[in-house]
Design an enzyme around this catalytic site. Structure first.
Site, short mmCIF file in Angstrom:
data_model
loop_
_atom_site.label_atom_id
_atom_site.label_comp_id
_atom_site.label_asym_id
_atom_site.label_seq_id
_atom_site.Cartn_x
_atom_site.Cartn_y
_atom_site.Cartn_z
N ALA A 293 0.85 -1.18 0.00
CA ALA A 293 0.00 0.00 0.00
C ALA A 293 0.89 1.23 0.00
O ALA A 293 1.84 1.34 0.75
CB ALA A 293 -0.90 -0.02 1.22
N ASP A 294 0.58 2.17 -0.86
CA ASP A 294 1.44 3.33 -1.02
C ASP A 294 0.62 4.53 -1.41
O ASP A 294 -0.39 4.41 -2.09
CB ASP A 294 2.50 3.01 -2.09
CG ASP A 294 3.55 4.05 -2.10
OD1 ASP A 294 3.38 5.04 -2.82
OD2 ASP A 294 4.54 3.89 -1.38
#
Length: 182
Positions: A140-141
């Site tokens: 997740a970014d």
């Protein structure tokens, strides 16, 4: 407009490239994360980040770079590493004459989800929906969310800057005003 979003970090630096054109859907050109070894010297880690960002700039040739505004609620050490990685991204963009914009996490969340207090899962879900991708990028970014935020906010920011510049008195007029005030 092609925008490179940079979620800076010394251990993990996220990058996302989003393309935007009037009348066309937003598209993801690239998304990824590169890591630096925790046991490496700080100078070497920053050099690795610089090389990675330079490769992305060479390959994707964005017209703008957006970097997450550095703050840390976890302590000085974490904040310093993030600030150092952020400075590397800014330097890489500056070498190429690319405009750099910063957005806070709250601005990004509010722009993408409508709530500045949104959680990571909500941001990921909206990025997935807005960019029409099958799943949120893993790990997740926030790099794609940063790019989206910039694409939507840049026109308004540009208009504000132009209005502010137009409201300033001309340099000669400003000097005359100072002279008469004395």
């Amino acid at each position: 407009m092609r925008v490179l979003g940079v979620n800076p970090g010394l251990a993990r630096c996220g990058l996302g490239v989003v393309d935007s054109a009037p009348g066309r859907p937003l598209t993801v050109t690239a998304a990824g994360v590169f890591r630096t070894p925790a046991d490496a010297d700080i100078g070497h880690r920053l050099l690795l980040i610089e090389r990675g960002i330079e490769r992305w700039l060479d390959e994707y040739q964005p017209g703008a770079v957006v970097v997450k505004w550095v703050f840390s609620r976890y302590g000085v050490r974490t904040g310093m590493g993030t600030a150092q990685a952020s400075a590397v991204a800014i330097l890489c963009a500056a070498r190429r004459g690319l405009p750099v914009t910063w957005h806070t996490p709250g601005e990004v969340k509010a722009t993408v989800t409508g709530s500045g207090g949104a959680g990571k899962a909500q941001v990921g879900a909206m990025v997935t929906r807005l960019l029409r991708i099958d799943a949120p990028p893993k790990p997740a970014d926030d790099a794609l969310a940063l790019a989206l935020c910039h694409i939507w906010r840049a026109p308004a920011l540009n208009r504000l800057q132009q209005a502010h510049a137009a409201a300033r008195p001309a340099p000669a007029l400003a000097r005359r005003q100072k002279d008469t005030i004395r």
